[in-house]
Design a protein around this motif. Structure first.
Motif, PDB file in Angstrom:
ATOM      1  N   ALA A  42      -8.543  -1.560  -5.156  1.00 33.52           N
ATOM      2  CA  ALA A  42      -7.839  -0.087  -4.522  1.00 33.52           C
ATOM      3  C   ALA A  42      -7.263  -0.473  -3.349  1.00 33.52           C
ATOM      4  O   ALA A  42      -7.424  -1.494  -2.720  1.00 33.52           O
ATOM      5  N   PRO A  43      -6.140   0.410  -3.096  1.00 30.05           N
ATOM      6  CA  PRO A  43      -5.198   0.096  -2.153  1.00 30.05           C
ATOM      7  C   PRO A  43      -5.822  -0.193  -0.495  1.00 30.05           C
ATOM      8  O   PRO A  43      -5.693  -1.227   0.085  1.00 30.05           O
ATOM      9  N   ALA A  44      -7.062   0.504  -0.394  1.00 22.83           N
ATOM     10  CA  ALA A  44      -7.849   0.297   0.985  1.00 22.83           C
ATOM     11  C   ALA A  44      -8.399  -0.976   1.008  1.00 22.83           C
ATOM     12  O   ALA A  44      -8.523  -1.733   1.874  1.00 22.83           O
ATOM     13  N   ASP A  45      -9.042  -1.292  -0.215  1.00 22.59           N
ATOM     14  CA  ASP A  45      -9.821  -2.774  -0.350  1.00 22.59           C
ATOM     15  C   ASP A  45      -8.901  -4.052  -0.395  1.00 22.59           C
ATOM     16  O   ASP A  45      -8.971  -5.065   0.417  1.00 22.59           O
ATOM     17  N   TYR A  46      -7.534  -3.725  -0.902  1.00 25.15           N
ATOM     18  CA  TYR A  46      -6.740  -4.774  -0.829  1.00 25.15           C
ATOM     19  C   TYR A  46      -6.044  -5.004   0.761  1.00 25.15           C
ATOM     20  O   TYR A  46      -6.150  -6.159   1.222  1.00 25.15           O
ATOM     21  N   LEU A  47      -6.179  -3.705   1.345  1.00 26.41           N
ATOM     22  CA  LEU A  47      -5.595  -3.984   2.731  1.00 26.41           C
ATOM     23  C   LEU A  47      -6.696  -4.713   3.613  1.00 26.41           C
ATOM     24  O   LEU A  47      -6.506  -5.434   4.503  1.00 26.41           O
ATOM     25  N   THR A  88       4.862   2.089  13.586  1.00 22.40           N
ATOM     26  CA  THR A  88       4.649   2.919  12.535  1.00 22.40           C
ATOM     27  C   THR A  88       3.553   2.354  11.535  1.00 22.40           C
ATOM     28  O   THR A  88       2.712   3.181  10.963  1.00 22.40           O
ATOM     29  N   ALA A  89       3.544   1.102  11.307  1.00 24.94           N
ATOM     30  CA  ALA A  89       2.464   0.214  10.465  1.00 24.94           C
ATOM     31  C   ALA A  89       1.236   0.584  11.056  1.00 24.94           C
ATOM     32  O   ALA A  89       0.009   0.732  10.531  1.00 24.94           O
ATOM     33  N   ALA A  90       1.229   0.298  12.635  1.00 21.70           N
ATOM     34  CA  ALA A  90      -0.007   0.322  13.272  1.00 21.70           C
ATOM     35  C   ALA A  90      -0.537   1.765  13.070  1.00 21.70           C
ATOM     36  O   ALA A  90      -1.788   2.081  13.205  1.00 21.70           O
ATOM     37  N   LEU A  91       0.265   2.765  13.205  1.00 21.37           N
ATOM     38  CA  LEU A  91      -0.304   4.224  13.213  1.00 21.37           C
ATOM     39  C   LEU A  91      -0.832   4.360  11.695  1.00 21.37           C
ATOM     40  O   LEU A  91      -1.652   5.168  11.687  1.00 21.37           O
ATOM     41  N   ASN A  92      -0.159   3.922  10.790  1.00 19.81           N
ATOM     42  CA  ASN A  92      -0.566   3.948   9.483  1.00 19.81           C
ATOM     43  C   ASN A  92      -1.914   3.274   9.003  1.00 19.81           C
ATOM     44  O   ASN A  92      -2.777   3.525   8.158  1.00 19.81           O
ATOM     45  N   LEU A  93      -2.281   2.418   9.964  1.00 22.21           N
ATOM     46  CA  LEU A  93      -3.399   1.590   9.954  1.00 22.21           C
ATOM     47  C   LEU A  93      -4.476   2.073  10.406  1.00 22.21           C
ATOM     48  O   LEU A  93      -5.702   1.828   9.703  1.00 22.21           O
ATOM     49  N   ILE A  94      -4.482   2.905  11.317  1.00 21.90           N
ATOM     50  CA  ILE A  94      -5.811   3.800  12.042  1.00 21.90           C
ATOM     51  C   ILE A  94      -6.440   4.409  10.848  1.00 21.90           C
ATOM     52  O   ILE A  94      -7.633   4.352  11.078  1.00 21.90           O
ATOM     53  N   PRO A  95      -5.873   5.269   9.895  1.00 21.93           N
ATOM     54  CA  PRO A  95      -6.929   5.920   9.125  1.00 21.93           C
ATOM     55  C   PRO A  95      -7.545   5.110   8.154  1.00 21.93           C
ATOM     56  O   PRO A  95      -8.779   5.182   7.777  1.00 21.93           O
ATOM     57  N   PHE A  96      -6.892   3.820   7.717  1.00 23.57           N
ATOM     58  CA  PHE A  96      -7.891   2.883   7.011  1.00 23.57           C
ATOM     59  C   PHE A  96      -8.929   2.351   7.701  1.00 23.57           C
ATOM     60  O   PHE A  96     -10.050   2.118   7.275  1.00 23.57           O
ATOM     61  N   ILE A  98       0.799  -1.315   0.025  1.00 20.29           N
ATOM     62  CA  ILE A  98       0.017  -0.009   0.114  1.00 20.29           C
ATOM     63  C   ILE A  98       0.810   1.412   0.032  1.00 20.29           C
ATOM     64  O   ILE A  98       0.562   2.114  -0.923  1.00 20.29           O
ATOM     65  N   GLU A  99       1.994   1.048   0.845  1.00 19.09           N
ATOM     66  CA  GLU A  99       2.887   2.392   0.774  1.00 19.09           C
ATOM     67  C   GLU A  99       3.718   2.706  -0.330  1.00 19.09           C
ATOM     68  O   GLU A  99       3.740   3.707  -0.922  1.00 19.09           O
ATOM     69  N   ALA A 100       3.943   1.553  -0.966  1.00 22.73           N
ATOM     70  CA  ALA A 100       4.392   1.510  -2.355  1.00 22.73           C
ATOM     71  C   ALA A 100       3.672   2.108  -3.435  1.00 22.73           C
ATOM     72  O   ALA A 100       4.018   2.930  -4.237  1.00 22.73           O
ATOM     73  N   GLU A 101       2.339   1.785  -3.291  1.00 18.48           N
ATOM     74  CA  GLU A 101       1.610   2.095  -4.271  1.00 18.48           C
ATOM     75  C   GLU A 101       1.000   3.762  -4.190  1.00 18.48           C
ATOM     76  O   GLU A 101       0.905   4.345  -5.177  1.00 18.48           O
ATOM     77  N   ALA A 102       1.055   3.943  -2.855  1.00 26.02           N
ATOM     78  CA  ALA A 102       0.941   5.519  -2.574  1.00 26.02           C
ATOM     79  C   ALA A 102       1.920   6.322  -3.226  1.00 26.02           C
ATOM     80  O   ALA A 102       1.756   7.392  -3.877  1.00 26.02           O
ATOM     81  N   ALA A 103       3.342   5.828  -2.983  1.00 27.68           N
ATOM     82  CA  ALA A 103       4.355   6.638  -3.789  1.00 27.68           C
ATOM     83  C   ALA A 103       4.278   6.607  -4.955  1.00 27.68           C
ATOM     84  O   ALA A 103       4.686   7.526  -5.784  1.00 27.68           O
ATOM     85  N   ARG A 104       3.953   5.451  -5.636  1.00 22.21           N
ATOM     86  CA  ARG A 104       3.654   5.512  -7.270  1.00 22.21           C
ATOM     87  C   ARG A 104       2.632   6.539  -7.776  1.00 22.21           C
ATOM     88  O   ARG A 104       2.982   7.174  -8.604  1.00 22.21           O
TER      89      ARG A 104
END
Length: 157
Positions: free
Chosen positions: A45-50, A72-80, A8-14
């Motif tokens: 979509a990235p959110a659906d994949y996650l 950090t991954a847990a923190l990034n998971l909260i908005p999802f 997901i992070e790689a896709e966001a950077a892409r």
């Protein structure tokens, strides 16, 4: 789950790179070409994949999975989690993940100011969605009791 977060992070950077290229280079009056979907995300979509990755974790392994998840991954998971609750997607599973995530990373989350706003939004949405589920269970229970009474009345005649 960690692999899904990395994808997901790689896709966001892409996506950011694609948008930056179109912003800098301009489009010459043409509409920019859409970014082709990432085949690693299975066309989702990235959110659906996650969400699919989160749902694939067995309930018995969920706590262990969240224990090994870096903060950090847990923190990034909260908005999802907030997004999924807003969309009413797999509410029960999202509630499980949110509860375990907060329990596992409680000390770090309370000490992080950046986590405060998403956590407050998560708290409000969790209460609202769980109340909806509770109401739905109450309605279904009442309907079952009514059906049982109707069946009992019919059997008496």
């Amino acid at each position: 789950l960690s692999e899904a977060m990395e994808l997901i992070e790689a896709e966001a950077a892409r996506q950011r790179q694609h948008e930056a290229e179109h912003a800098i280079g301009g489009t010459g009056g043409k509409t920019p070409q859409p970014l082709p979907p990432n085949p690693l995300l299975l066309g989702l979509a990235p959110a659906d994949y996650l969400l699919k990755a989160v749902a694939a974790v067995r309930t018995s392994e969920l706590e262990q999975t969240l224990l090994i998840l870096p903060f950090t991954a847990a923190l990034n998971l909260i908005p999802f989690l907030v997004q999924w609750l807003q969309q009413r997607k797999q509410v029960e599973r999202v509630c499980q993940v949110a509860t375990l995530l907060v329990r596992v990373h409680q000390a770090q989350l309370t000490g992080t100011l950046a986590a405060r706003s998403p956590l407050l939004a998560l708290q409000q949405l969790l209460r609202a969605r769980l109340q909806e589920l509770k109401d739905q269970v109450g309605i279904n229970t009442a309907a079952i009791k009514q059906l049982q009474r109707s069946a009992a009345e019919r059997s008496q005649f």
